[in-house]
Design a protein around this motif. Structure first.
Motif, PDB file in Angstrom:
ATOM      1  N   CYS A 130    -130.790 -65.420 -28.552  1.00 45.04           N
ATOM      2  CA  CYS A 130    -132.150 -65.749 -28.124  1.00 45.04           C
ATOM      3  C   CYS A 130    -132.257 -65.469 -26.635  1.00 45.04           C
ATOM      4  O   CYS A 130    -131.249 -65.272 -25.943  1.00 45.04           O
ATOM      5  CB  CYS A 130    -132.503 -67.205 -28.433  1.00 45.04           C
ATOM      6  SG  CYS A 130    -131.462 -68.412 -27.591  1.00 45.04           S
ATOM      7  N   VAL A 293    -132.079 -58.833 -29.944  1.00 45.57           N
ATOM      8  CA  VAL A 293    -132.844 -59.503 -28.893  1.00 45.57           C
ATOM      9  C   VAL A 293    -132.890 -58.646 -27.632  1.00 45.57           C
ATOM     10  O   VAL A 293    -133.939 -58.527 -26.988  1.00 45.57           O
ATOM     11  CB  VAL A 293    -132.251 -60.892 -28.600  1.00 45.57           C
ATOM     12  CG1 VAL A 293    -132.976 -61.560 -27.426  1.00 45.57           C
ATOM     13  CG2 VAL A 293    -132.342 -61.788 -29.834  1.00 45.57           C
ATOM     14  N   ALA A 298    -137.048 -58.956 -31.124  1.00 48.50           N
ATOM     15  CA  ALA A 298    -137.340 -60.360 -31.407  1.00 48.50           C
ATOM     16  C   ALA A 298    -136.831 -61.199 -30.243  1.00 48.50           C
ATOM     17  O   ALA A 298    -135.889 -60.805 -29.546  1.00 48.50           O
ATOM     18  CB  ALA A 298    -136.692 -60.809 -32.704  1.00 48.50           C
ATOM     19  N   ARG A 299    -137.436 -62.349 -30.045  1.00 50.21           N
ATOM     20  CA  ARG A 299    -136.962 -63.258 -29.000  1.00 50.21           C
ATOM     21  C   ARG A 299    -135.839 -64.143 -29.512  1.00 50.21           C
ATOM     22  O   ARG A 299    -135.046 -64.651 -28.722  1.00 50.21           O
ATOM     23  CB  ARG A 299    -138.123 -64.117 -28.492  1.00 50.21           C
ATOM     24  CG  ARG A 299    -139.226 -63.311 -27.802  1.00 50.21           C
ATOM     25  CD  ARG A 299    -140.254 -64.229 -27.184  1.00 50.21           C
ATOM     26  NE  ARG A 299    -139.621 -65.115 -26.218  1.00 50.21           N
ATOM     27  CZ  ARG A 299    -140.199 -66.217 -25.743  1.00 50.21           C
ATOM     28  NH1 ARG A 299    -141.395 -66.574 -26.155  1.00 50.21           N
ATOM     29  NH2 ARG A 299    -139.573 -66.967 -24.854  1.00 50.21           N
ATOM     30  N   GLU A 300    -135.803 -64.357 -30.798  1.00 50.45           N
ATOM     31  CA  GLU A 300    -134.715 -65.083 -31.445  1.00 50.45           C
ATOM     32  C   GLU A 300    -134.311 -64.293 -32.691  1.00 50.45           C
ATOM     33  O   GLU A 300    -135.174 -63.758 -33.386  1.00 50.45           O
ATOM     34  CB  GLU A 300    -135.134 -66.492 -31.869  1.00 50.45           C
ATOM     35  CG  GLU A 300    -135.505 -67.410 -30.733  1.00 50.45           C
ATOM     36  CD  GLU A 300    -135.819 -68.820 -31.229  1.00 50.45           C
ATOM     37  OE1 GLU A 300    -135.075 -69.313 -32.114  1.00 50.45           O
ATOM     38  OE2 GLU A 300    -136.792 -69.418 -30.754  1.00 50.45           O
ATOM     39  N   CYS A 301    -133.011 -64.247 -32.947  1.00 48.92           N
ATOM     40  CA  CYS A 301    -132.555 -63.503 -34.120  1.00 48.92           C
ATOM     41  C   CYS A 301    -131.293 -64.143 -34.686  1.00 48.92           C
ATOM     42  O   CYS A 301    -130.320 -64.374 -33.959  1.00 48.92           O
ATOM     43  CB  CYS A 301    -132.274 -62.047 -33.771  1.00 48.92           C
ATOM     44  SG  CYS A 301    -131.697 -61.066 -35.191  1.00 48.92           S
ATOM     45  N   THR A 321    -136.057 -64.158 -37.730  1.00 43.68           N
ATOM     46  CA  THR A 321    -136.510 -64.066 -36.324  1.00 43.68           C
ATOM     47  C   THR A 321    -137.390 -65.236 -35.915  1.00 43.68           C
ATOM     48  O   THR A 321    -137.903 -65.252 -34.800  1.00 43.68           O
ATOM     49  CB  THR A 321    -137.273 -62.754 -36.081  1.00 43.68           C
ATOM     50  OG1 THR A 321    -138.421 -62.712 -36.928  1.00 43.68           O
ATOM     51  CG2 THR A 321    -136.382 -61.550 -36.343  1.00 43.68           C
ATOM     52  N   THR A 324    -140.712 -64.655 -34.227  1.00 43.12           N
ATOM     53  CA  THR A 324    -140.722 -64.021 -32.903  1.00 43.12           C
ATOM     54  C   THR A 324    -140.520 -62.515 -32.984  1.00 43.12           C
ATOM     55  O   THR A 324    -140.448 -61.842 -31.947  1.00 43.12           O
ATOM     56  CB  THR A 324    -139.615 -64.610 -31.995  1.00 43.12           C
ATOM     57  OG1 THR A 324    -138.321 -64.213 -32.502  1.00 43.12           O
ATOM     58  CG2 THR A 324    -139.699 -66.125 -31.930  1.00 43.12           C
ATOM     59  N   GLY A 325    -140.418 -61.956 -34.173  1.00 40.02           N
ATOM     60  CA  GLY A 325    -140.114 -60.535 -34.329  1.00 40.02           C
ATOM     61  C   GLY A 325    -141.287 -59.625 -33.999  1.00 40.02           C
ATOM     62  O   GLY A 325    -142.449 -59.953 -34.271  1.00 40.02           O
ATOM     63  N   LYS A 326    -140.976 -58.486 -33.420  1.00 42.46           N
ATOM     64  CA  LYS A 326    -141.982 -57.466 -33.124  1.00 42.46           C
ATOM     65  C   LYS A 326    -142.179 -56.522 -34.310  1.00 42.46           C
ATOM     66  O   LYS A 326    -143.198 -55.854 -34.416  1.00 42.46           O
ATOM     67  CB  LYS A 326    -141.549 -56.655 -31.899  1.00 42.46           C
ATOM     68  CG  LYS A 326    -141.270 -57.497 -30.653  1.00 42.46           C
ATOM     69  CD  LYS A 326    -142.519 -58.196 -30.155  1.00 42.46           C
ATOM     70  CE  LYS A 326    -142.222 -59.049 -28.927  1.00 42.46           C
ATOM     71  NZ  LYS A 326    -141.702 -58.294 -27.785  1.00 42.46           N
ATOM     72  N   GLU A 329    -138.643 -58.419 -40.474  1.00 43.10           N
ATOM     73  CA  GLU A 329    -137.231 -58.777 -40.610  1.00 43.10           C
ATOM     74  C   GLU A 329    -136.514 -57.808 -41.535  1.00 43.10           C
ATOM     75  O   GLU A 329    -135.336 -57.491 -41.330  1.00 43.10           O
ATOM     76  CB  GLU A 329    -137.120 -60.215 -41.116  1.00 43.10           C
ATOM     77  CG  GLU A 329    -137.608 -61.234 -40.082  1.00 43.10           C
ATOM     78  CD  GLU A 329    -137.833 -62.614 -40.668  1.00 43.10           C
ATOM     79  OE1 GLU A 329    -137.859 -62.735 -41.908  1.00 43.10           O
ATOM     80  OE2 GLU A 329    -137.982 -63.566 -39.882  1.00 43.10           O
TER      81      GLU A 329
END
Length: 394
Positions: A130, A293, A298-301, A321, A324-326, A329
């Motif tokens: 993260c 990350v 993603a900000r968290e993975c 994620t 938070t994923g762009k 998943e």
């Protein structure tokens, strides 16, 4: 999924009995791999009072002085008491040799041959990353490790000579919208060899000045006037260590990984040679999650790898994620499977895990046995590299 919450993580010093056992097990493993990088070994340790018990299975062609290594570790973490030290600790052992005939040299294997090396255990492992810290770790466990390391340093360096090696730290962090906002609480438990060596007030003042203040001097999130700081809240602890509570290899999995902020395997990491997928798979999963990350996907993975006996590849690769994923998943999992090595022999080869203990006299795996197997800025760990960012972004 909660967005506003408070989370705590704990760490312990290298002199905590559980961490003492982890270090002994990994120090023996280092010596085995230094003697023969292709060797296999499983080492477990248990300590209580003045007795250490070692249980090990290792290749028959190795010649290792287990007790000497154990005594060296006990001395190095700072136990020099008349009641417990490397010199006077009684050591019992149960040693079992195993045949080296199933060993393989991954450095000489082709890709097709790597495919034939199957997992020797059934395991589900997790990796997490993260953006809460520069090393892409959750901030509660990151801060707890810094405090624990500093607490042990002031004991080893005789800055506070009355301290004993056993200690524990706990950090609570308040989150808003899943972002760390403030330090809720700091708790430190420090033991001392002689209860008369320092009063409770002196201990608390000394720990604040030599441990808490230096650790937080350069942190982005500082304790505020409402932060609760507890130092030995139940009074003096003496003497600490194995004379007070027993230790066992592999009992601090949360401390070894993500401080329970993310999932971790129930299997121990320390004391296992690199052919154990429940150890090296956890490193591979962290490697994958950290690169996700770092690639800003993603900000968290959280990466989950599930292995089955008789198969070389994980039967399942799952990505979470936490919203938070762009990208999806499923797409992240597809890219990980395409660009990362998750086969047992492939992980060992890519991360050069069996040759690393020979690169330094003080080994490699023992250094992981205290203050975390992941997120280490003080060690050059191959699974902490972010060299796959471009592949994931493309």
């Amino acid at each position: 999924m909660k967005k506003d919450f408070m989370f705590t993580s704990e760490s312990v010093t290298a002199g905590h009995p559980d961490k003492l056992c982890d270090q002994i097990s990994d120090a023996i493993l280092d010596r085995c791999l230094q003697q023969n990088p292709k060797s296999r070994a499983i080492v477990e340790s248990a300590v209580s009072a003045a007795i250490l018990f070692l249980a090990a299975r290792f290749d028959a062609d190795l010649s290792i002085d287990f007790t000497t290594i154990a005594r060296e570790v006990i001395d190095s973490v700072g136990y020099h008491r008349t009641s417990f030290s490397g010199k006077n600790c009684s050591i019992l052992s149960s040693l079992d040799e195993m045949s080296p005939e199933n060993n393989f040299d991954e450095s000489q294997l082709s890709d097709a041959e790597i495919e034939q090396i199957t997992a020797r255990d059934q395991a589900t492992v997790f990796g997490f990353a993260c953006d809460q810290t520069p090393v892409l770790m959750p901030i509660p466990i990151w801060l707890a490790h810094q405090l624990a390391r500093r607490l042990h340093e002031v004991q080893l360096q005789n800055i506070l000579p009355y301290l004993s090696p056993d200690g524990k730290t706990l950090v609570g962090v308040e989150y808003q919208n899943r972002e760390p906002k403030r330090i809720h609480s700091i708790t430190i438990l420090a033991s001392q060899n002689d209860p008369a060596a320092a009063s409770l007030k002196q201990l608390r003042d000394d720990i604040r000045q030599t441990v808490v203040e230096p650790v937080f001097a350069e942190q982005t999130i500082q304790p505020d006037r409402d932060t609760r700081i507890y130092i030995n809240p139940e009074g003096l602890l003496s003497p600490g260590g194995p004379e007070v509570h027993a230790g066992l290899t592999g009992r601090k999995n949360a401390i070894d990984t993500y401080g329970e902020y993310a999932k971790h395997s129930g299997a121990a990491l320390s004391g296992k040679d690199p052919t154990r997928i429940d150890r090296v798979g956890a490193y591979a999963a962290r490697y994958a999650a950290k690169n996700v990350v770092a690639a800003n996907l993603a900000r968290e993975c959280e990466v989950q790898l599930s292995y089955s006996l008789g198969l070389s590849r994980p039967v399942s690769i799952q990505v979470e994620t936490f919203a938070t994923g762009k990208i999806s998943e499923e797409e992240i999992a597809r890219r990980l499977e395409q660009h990362f090595e998750f086969r047992l022999a492939g992980i060992i080869k890519q991360l050069q895990l069996r040759s690393r203990p020979s690169l330094s006299e003080d080994g490699f795996f023992r250094k992981l046995a205290a203050y975390g197997h992941v997120g280490r800025s003080d060690l050059d760990l191959p699974w902490e590299m972010t060299d796959r960012v471009d592949c994931l972004q493309d």
